[in-house]
Write a protein that holds these residues in place. Sequence first.
Motif, PDB file in Angstrom:
ATOM      1  N   MET A   1       0.838  -1.191   0.000  1.00 17.36           N
ATOM      2  CA  MET A   1       0.000   0.000   0.000  1.00 17.36           C
ATOM      3  C   MET A   1       0.883   1.255   0.000  1.00 17.36           C
ATOM      4  SD  MET A   1      -3.187  -0.914  -0.023  1.00 17.36           S
ATOM      5  CE  MET A   1      -4.011   0.543   0.587  1.00 17.36           C
ATOM      6  N   PHE A   2       0.386   2.284  -0.723  1.00 12.75           N
ATOM      7  CA  PHE A   2       1.121   3.534  -0.719  1.00 12.75           C
ATOM      8  C   PHE A   2       0.985   4.227   0.633  1.00 12.75           C
ATOM      9  CE2 PHE A   2       0.129   3.065  -5.295  1.00 12.75           C
ATOM     10  CZ  PHE A   2       1.434   3.025  -5.758  1.00 12.75           C
ATOM     11  N   LYS A   3       2.035   4.909   1.052  1.00 13.21           N
ATOM     12  CA  LYS A   3       2.032   5.598   2.329  1.00 13.21           C
ATOM     13  C   LYS A   3       1.507   7.023   2.213  1.00 13.21           C
ATOM     14  CE  LYS A   3       5.919   2.965   4.240  1.00 13.21           C
ATOM     15  NZ  LYS A   3       7.271   3.056   4.825  1.00 13.21           N
ATOM     16  N   PHE A   4       1.364   7.511   0.972  1.00 12.01           N
ATOM     17  CA  PHE A   4       0.869   8.869   0.781  1.00 12.01           C
ATOM     18  C   PHE A   4      -0.401   8.819  -0.070  1.00 12.01           C
ATOM     19  CE2 PHE A   4       4.059   7.998  -2.469  1.00 12.01           C
ATOM     20  CZ  PHE A   4       3.348   8.242  -3.633  1.00 12.01           C
ATOM     21  N   SER A   5      -1.144   9.924  -0.078  1.00 11.03           N
ATOM     22  CA  SER A   5      -2.410   9.987  -0.808  1.00 11.03           C
ATOM     23  C   SER A   5      -2.333  11.033  -1.917  1.00 11.03           C
ATOM     24  CB  SER A   5      -3.549  10.340   0.142  1.00 11.03           C
ATOM     25  OG  SER A   5      -3.390  11.670   0.626  1.00 11.03           O
ATOM     26  N   LEU A   6      -3.274  10.936  -2.860  1.00 12.44           N
ATOM     27  CA  LEU A   6      -3.361  11.946  -3.913  1.00 12.44           C
ATOM     28  C   LEU A   6      -3.683  13.320  -3.333  1.00 12.44           C
ATOM     29  CD1 LEU A   6      -5.242  10.160  -6.848  1.00 12.44           C
ATOM     30  CD2 LEU A   6      -2.884  10.990  -6.828  1.00 12.44           C
ATOM     31  N   LYS A   7      -4.452  13.326  -2.244  1.00 10.90           N
ATOM     32  CA  LYS A   7      -4.756  14.598  -1.599  1.00 10.90           C
ATOM     33  C   LYS A   7      -3.481  15.259  -1.102  1.00 10.90           C
ATOM     34  CE  LYS A   7      -7.256  16.624   2.304  1.00 10.90           C
ATOM     35  NZ  LYS A   7      -8.131  16.355   3.466  1.00 10.90           N
ATOM     36  N   GLN A   8      -2.590  14.491  -0.507  1.00  9.28           N
ATOM     37  CA  GLN A   8      -1.332  15.048  -0.010  1.00  9.28           C
ATOM     38  C   GLN A   8      -0.466  15.563  -1.160  1.00  9.28           C
ATOM     39  OE1 GLN A   8       0.063  11.644   2.148  1.00  9.28           O
ATOM     40  NE2 GLN A   8      -0.998  12.197   4.052  1.00  9.28           N
ATOM     41  N   ILE A   9      -0.447  14.815  -2.257  1.00 11.17           N
ATOM     42  CA  ILE A   9       0.321  15.255  -3.425  1.00 11.17           C
ATOM     43  C   ILE A   9      -0.280  16.528  -4.005  1.00 11.17           C
ATOM     44  CG2 ILE A   9       0.985  14.644  -5.784  1.00 11.17           C
ATOM     45  CD1 ILE A   9       2.598  13.191  -3.678  1.00 11.17           C
ATOM     46  N   THR A  10      -1.615  16.610  -4.022  1.00  9.48           N
ATOM     47  CA  THR A  10      -2.290  17.816  -4.512  1.00  9.48           C
ATOM     48  C   THR A  10      -1.948  19.017  -3.642  1.00  9.48           C
ATOM     49  OG1 THR A  10      -4.125  16.492  -5.378  1.00  9.48           O
ATOM     50  CG2 THR A  10      -4.538  18.843  -5.045  1.00  9.48           C
ATOM     51  N   LEU A  74       1.945  12.425 -11.705  1.00  8.32           N
ATOM     52  CA  LEU A  74       0.983  11.616 -10.958  1.00  8.32           C
ATOM     53  C   LEU A  74      -0.401  12.240 -11.008  1.00  8.32           C
ATOM     54  CD1 LEU A  74       0.447   9.202  -9.130  1.00  8.32           C
ATOM     55  CD2 LEU A  74       1.188  10.583  -7.191  1.00  8.32           C
ATOM     56  N   LEU A  75      -0.491  13.549 -10.813  1.00  8.76           N
ATOM     57  CA  LEU A  75      -1.785  14.225 -10.826  1.00  8.76           C
ATOM     58  C   LEU A  75      -2.404  14.224 -12.221  1.00  8.76           C
ATOM     59  CD1 LEU A  75      -0.938  17.241  -8.484  1.00  8.76           C
ATOM     60  CD2 LEU A  75      -2.306  15.223  -7.932  1.00  8.76           C
ATOM     61  N   GLN A  76      -1.569  14.368 -13.261  1.00  4.84           N
ATOM     62  CA  GLN A  76      -2.090  14.308 -14.629  1.00  4.84           C
ATOM     63  C   GLN A  76      -2.640  12.921 -14.938  1.00  4.84           C
ATOM     64  OE1 GLN A  76       1.287  15.522 -16.963  1.00  4.84           O
ATOM     65  NE2 GLN A  76       1.044  17.688 -16.478  1.00  4.84           N
ATOM     66  N   ASN A  77      -1.922  11.878 -14.523  1.00  7.41           N
ATOM     67  CA  ASN A  77      -2.386  10.509 -14.764  1.00  7.41           C
ATOM     68  C   ASN A  77      -3.672  10.220 -14.002  1.00  7.41           C
ATOM     69  OD1 ASN A  77      -0.260   9.939 -16.461  1.00  7.41           O
ATOM     70  ND2 ASN A  77       1.027   9.085 -14.839  1.00  7.41           N
ATOM     71  N   ALA A  78      -3.760  10.734 -12.782  1.00  6.72           N
ATOM     72  CA  ALA A  78      -4.966  10.537 -11.992  1.00  6.72           C
ATOM     73  C   ALA A  78      -6.169  11.198 -12.667  1.00  6.72           C
ATOM     74  CB  ALA A  78      -4.769  11.102 -10.589  1.00  6.72           C
ATOM     75  N   GLN A  79      -5.939  12.374 -13.245  1.00  2.13           N
ATOM     76  CA  GLN A  79      -7.020  13.070 -13.947  1.00  2.13           C
ATOM     77  C   GLN A  79      -7.496  12.268 -15.152  1.00  2.13           C
ATOM     78  OE1 GLN A  79      -6.203  16.697 -16.332  1.00  2.13           O
ATOM     79  NE2 GLN A  79      -7.690  17.712 -14.996  1.00  2.13           N
ATOM     80  N   GLN A  80      -6.542  11.712 -15.919  1.00  2.91           N
ATOM     81  CA  GLN A  80      -6.914  10.909 -17.083  1.00  2.91           C
ATOM     82  C   GLN A  80      -7.681   9.659 -16.670  1.00  2.91           C
ATOM     83  OE1 GLN A  80      -6.637  11.833 -20.280  1.00  2.91           O
ATOM     84  NE2 GLN A  80      -5.928  13.769 -19.402  1.00  2.91           N
ATOM     85  N   ILE A  81      -7.288   9.029 -15.574  1.00  2.00           N
ATOM     86  CA  ILE A  81      -8.003   7.844 -15.078  1.00  2.00           C
ATOM     87  C   ILE A  81      -9.436   8.218 -14.709  1.00  2.00           C
ATOM     88  CG2 ILE A  81      -8.137   6.194 -13.166  1.00  2.00           C
ATOM     89  CD1 ILE A  81      -5.057   6.179 -13.172  1.00  2.00           C
ATOM     90  N   GLU A  82      -9.583   9.359 -14.037  1.00  2.00           N
ATOM     91  CA  GLU A  82     -10.920   9.787 -13.628  1.00  2.00           C
ATOM     92  C   GLU A  82     -11.807  10.043 -14.840  1.00  2.00           C
ATOM     93  OE1 GLU A  82     -13.070  13.128 -10.758  1.00  2.00           O
ATOM     94  OE2 GLU A  82     -10.937  13.292 -11.260  1.00  2.00           O
ATOM     95  N   PHE A  83     -11.264  10.717 -15.868  1.00  2.62           N
ATOM     96  CA  PHE A  83     -12.040  10.975 -17.074  1.00  2.62           C
ATOM     97  C   PHE A  83     -12.458   9.664 -17.738  1.00  2.62           C
ATOM     98  CE2 PHE A  83      -9.744  15.253 -17.534  1.00  2.62           C
ATOM     99  CZ  PHE A  83     -10.753  15.901 -16.841  1.00  2.62           C
TER     100      PHE A  83
END
Length: 309
Positions: A1-10, A74-83
């Motif tokens: 499991m990752f130790k950090f979250s997308l919220k923290q990266i944002t 990471l944030l760009q990839n997360a956005q593409q996954i969401e779309f």
Amino acid sequence: MFKFSLKQITVFDAVASQESVSAAAKKLSMTQSAVSMSLSQLESVLDRPLFNRQGNRLVLSHWGHWLRPRAKKLLQNAQQIEFGLHDQHLISGNLTLCSSQTAAKHLLPGLISKIDSDFPEMRIDLMIENTENVIDSLLNYDCDLGIIEGKNSDGRLQTEHWLDDNLVVIASPNHPFAHYKQVTLAQLEQAKWVLREPGAGTRRIFDGAIHGLIDNIKVWKEYESVRVIKAMVANGSYLGVVPYLDVVNKLETNQLIILPTPQLNMQREISFIWRTDSGESPLRECLLSEARRLTKGRSFKPHKSSTPV
């Protein structure tokens, strides 16, 4: 499991952009305490300090600089996954484009209109700066893609040539040089000039063209606006240097003329630039593809002789 979250990266990306917890909190619609806590948790799980405090500013540490481009990807990839999961167009989202004046004025209106029509889920946020500031904006992560005039020598940025443009020397039809078949270097040295400010792509090309040919040029005024330069030249005894694209559509007004200066080579490149470490971007590739189509087969070369503008 990752130790950090997308919220923290944002949160990290927002603080890096704003250099302030309070400004980042406002941008993210979060409380300052929530932003501070999220940032502290990220630094704790990574076991690295990501920022150094300089007065009221938070500036990236060595590790923060290392993390910034990876966080962006990471944030760009997360956005593409969401779309994709929501069955939206993959060409969706915001792209911040920072452009020099010439392209912004003459080329981008048509390009952005075409993208708005063909890719309605894509949004282009436009910033207009001189070439030096476009490069700084990219390096500071203030934009995703840039358009510059002239060469890029920074190895952190990738370049794609878009088109060639030429600078031209302009004068009033009443200027003493107006009807010369050729204007010499000695005559140019004696003239009074109004030019773009240092750092502008147009100024860099002109300074490079006269280097080693003209020792001292009389720079009367410097302006950020090409429109002001053209007005000053039209109403005075000055010479100016502007992109051919800025006069090509006004050849019949007879307010200005292009002087024949064959000893000056002022051809320049207009290019797209982006961070080498930014990775793949469907939005960037879409814009570049449309830009290539827009200018395919078009020529931006001035006439060889003095021409009414």
